[in-house]
Motif scaffolding. Structure first.
Motif, PDB file in Angstrom:
ATOM      1  N   SER A  43     -27.789 -53.697 -10.649  1.00  0.00           N
ATOM      2  CA  SER A  43     -27.797 -55.157 -10.818  1.00  0.00           C
ATOM      3  C   SER A  43     -28.406 -55.888  -9.631  1.00  0.00           C
ATOM      4  O   SER A  43     -28.077 -57.044  -9.369  1.00  0.00           O
ATOM      5  CB  SER A  43     -26.372 -55.691 -11.055  1.00  0.00           C
ATOM      6  OG  SER A  43     -25.713 -54.972 -12.058  1.00  0.00           O
ATOM      7  N   GLY A  44     -29.294 -55.218  -8.908  1.00  0.00           N
ATOM      8  CA  GLY A  44     -29.884 -55.847  -7.737  1.00  0.00           C
ATOM      9  C   GLY A  44     -28.937 -55.968  -6.566  1.00  0.00           C
ATOM     10  O   GLY A  44     -29.205 -56.706  -5.614  1.00  0.00           O
ATOM     11  N   PRO A  81     -30.357 -59.040 -10.073  1.00  0.00           N
ATOM     12  CA  PRO A  81     -31.534 -58.417 -10.697  1.00  0.00           C
ATOM     13  C   PRO A  81     -32.670 -59.425 -10.910  1.00  0.00           C
ATOM     14  O   PRO A  81     -33.038 -59.755 -12.044  1.00  0.00           O
ATOM     15  CB  PRO A  81     -30.985 -57.896 -12.023  1.00  0.00           C
ATOM     16  CG  PRO A  81     -29.895 -58.851 -12.368  1.00  0.00           C
ATOM     17  CD  PRO A  81     -29.279 -59.250 -11.054  1.00  0.00           C
ATOM     18  N   PRO A 110     -32.377 -59.067 -16.722  1.00  0.00           N
ATOM     19  CA  PRO A 110     -33.492 -59.075 -15.774  1.00  0.00           C
ATOM     20  C   PRO A 110     -34.227 -60.413 -15.740  1.00  0.00           C
ATOM     21  O   PRO A 110     -34.449 -61.047 -16.781  1.00  0.00           O
ATOM     22  CB  PRO A 110     -34.396 -57.964 -16.291  1.00  0.00           C
ATOM     23  CG  PRO A 110     -33.497 -57.067 -17.065  1.00  0.00           C
ATOM     24  CD  PRO A 110     -32.477 -57.962 -17.692  1.00  0.00           C
ATOM     25  N   MET A 112     -33.911 -54.100  -9.746  1.00  0.00           N
ATOM     26  CA  MET A 112     -32.874 -54.191 -10.774  1.00  0.00           C
ATOM     27  C   MET A 112     -31.765 -53.146 -10.660  1.00  0.00           C
ATOM     28  O   MET A 112     -30.705 -53.319 -11.267  1.00  0.00           O
ATOM     29  CB  MET A 112     -33.512 -54.073 -12.166  1.00  0.00           C
ATOM     30  CG  MET A 112     -34.706 -54.983 -12.405  1.00  0.00           C
ATOM     31  SD  MET A 112     -34.251 -56.734 -12.388  1.00  0.00           S
ATOM     32  CE  MET A 112     -35.864 -57.511 -12.529  1.00  0.00           C
TER      33      MET A 112
END
Length: 492
Positions: free
Chosen positions: A279-280, A381, A361, A276
């Motif tokens: 934001s990934g 994420p 998420p 995550m």
């Protein structure tokens, strides 16, 4: 470079090939700054200046370059607050994440400045009694002028791995930052120019994919690229046309293996952060977790609990920020839909978690290995948690993709990891920790190979004795002596 085909959260102004590149804050759409889209003329002048300056820079000894680089390091450290603000504005990263990135970049600059001489200086080579090796020495010399293409996701740390190493090795650098983070690139170049306005050892060229392509074709001595797989293919093709050597630093979120004896709370926290953070969009971390069947349920509960506690937003207390590219939102949407269509189950979040420009998420489980949620590039994420019957199945699944990615192994039996790692088709295994960019992931800092990558070896040998074979005198006695030496050396 592939990101050039993907528009950022706010569209650029102008039509056609604009003269100005506008940088936007992906959280608000506000303008960060306007920068030139440099064409062939500006690029030619920058490369010519780099060629001129390389003679002065390479002529300095290691101690001289060390002094310059440490002065630059101190300038970067003093300007940390402004640089962190610029990173946060152009990438949407929380300031803490941006501060960590700057800290690692400064640490790398400090390391290469202090270790370049030890790694690259000339060393002697001695001859042996019965071998034909000649005594001499080997040293590492600068390549000349180097081009660096930086990514947007780590706009300081990723290019600094190449910039600092190339400069410490005695090269000048022409740096083309991502079109999404031109302000960060300009800030770095300005910080050097304030120290040495008459010696442009580091220059920045801002622009779009056309500028990047022109840099690849500028006949520099090497190009360093950090970015996506698609971008790496483009750069490789362009450098092949000009015959320019290329080094590619391609990241990617990898896999985690949770064994039966792992500390589940630690593993769950690492999995969530690895999936995550930013934001990934990080080039390192975790995309899919394979969990031993007996601990699957409690691990999944811990992961779900921690994922639900995260909050994406633009404020200072947010867990992470927005998605930067529209195309990445579409990729995440397709991956979630494909996973659910193929029988996967959403534990946290769903398609409704995509609230542009943010994605809340998402944790998926029971996802088939053929789903693009696993086989596709991880850009958001989203975390996949799948159970495996045993570690043999975990190895099989990790080794299935065509491209080897980092693997994080969580277990209390640390001594068993090397033997287990031998079965994994990967170049990086972390133990009880997820790969972190610049530390134990792609673009590793404080690594001597980063210096050697931007130098060329030069061997000097000396002939002290008459070479019995280096002559046209083919007297039989010489052949008998050579045979005797061969039998003596190899015991035949």
């Amino acid at each position: 470079m592939a990101e050039s085909a993907q528009q950022p959260r706010a569209a650029r102004t102008g039509t056609g090939r604009a003269k100005v590149l506008t940088s936007y804050d992906p959280r608000t759409g506000e303008v960060v700054g306007d920068f030139a889209i440099m064409g062939a003329g500006e690029l030619t002048r920058a490369v010519r200046a780099a060629r001129t300056t390389e003679q002065w820079w390479a002529a300095l000894d290691f101690a001289g370059r060390k002094r310059w680089l440490l002065d630059w390091k101190r300038a970067l450290a003093r300007g940390t607050r402004d640089l962190v603000e610029m990173i946060s504005n152009e990438t949407g990263k929380p300031r803490l994440d941006a501060a960590v990135e700057v800290t690692l970049a400064v640490e790398h600059l400090d390391w290469v400045a202090r270790h370049a001489e030890r790694t690259l200086s000339r060393t002697t080579r001695t001859a042996t009694r019965f071998r034909r090796d000649r005594p001499g020495s080997i040293g590492q010399l600068p390549l000349g002028a180097v081009g660096v293409l930086g990514p947007w996701h780590n706009p300081v740390l990723a290019p600094m791995n190449s910039i600092a190493s190339a400069m410490a090795a005695g090269n000048t650098v022409v740096f083309k930052p991502s079109e999404l983070t031109p302000g960060v690139g300009a800030w770095l170049a300005d910080s050097w120019n304030r120290l040495s306005p008459s010696q442009p050892v580091l220059q920045v060229v801002t622009g779009d994919s056309g500028t990047a392509a022109a840099l690849c074709k500028a006949h520099l001595d090497k190009i360093a690229y950090t970015g996506s797989l698609a971008g790496a293919r483009e750069v490789t093709a362009l450098c092949a046309q000009s015959g320019t050597p290329l080094v590619v630093e391609q990241g990617g979120r990898g896999a985690m293996i949770v064994q039966v004896d792992a500390r589940l709370d630690t593993a769950a926290a690492a999995a969530i952060h690895g999936a995550m953070a930013h934001s990934g969009q990080h080039p390192a971390g975790v995309h899919v977790v394979y969990v031993a069947d007996s601990v699957y349920e409690p691990f999944l509960e811990l992961v779900a609990e921690q994922a639900r506690a995260l909050r994406p937003a633009a404020d200072r207390r947010a867990s992470y920020g927005p998605m930067v590219l529209d195309a990445q939102l579409d990729v995440v949407r397709r991956q979630i839909r494909d996973a659910l269509t193929r029988g996967g189950r959403a534990v946290v979040g769903s398609l409704e978690s995509i609230r542009e420009p943010y994605i809340e998420p998402v944790v998926l489980t029971e996802v088939p290995e053929t789903s693009i949620a696993i086989t596709g590039e991880a850009v958001g994420p989203v975390l996949v948690v799948n159970r495996v019957a045993d570690m043999d199945e975990a190895v099989e699944r990790v080794n299935a993709p065509e491209r080897a990615l980092p693997v994080a192994v969580f277990t209390r039996d640390v001594r068993s990891v090397p033997e287990f790692a031998d079965r994994l088709r990967t170049g990086l295994v972390t133990v009880n920790a997820t790969p972190v960019y610049g530390v134990n992931g792609p673009g590793r800092i404080r690594d001597p190979h980063s210096l050697l990558e931007f130098s060329r070896a030069q061997l000097i040998t000396e002939q002290r004795h008459r070479d019995p074979l280096g002559t046209f005198d083919n007297h039989p006695q010489r052949l008998r002596m050579a045979r005797a030496l061969f039998r003596l050396r190899h015991r035949v």
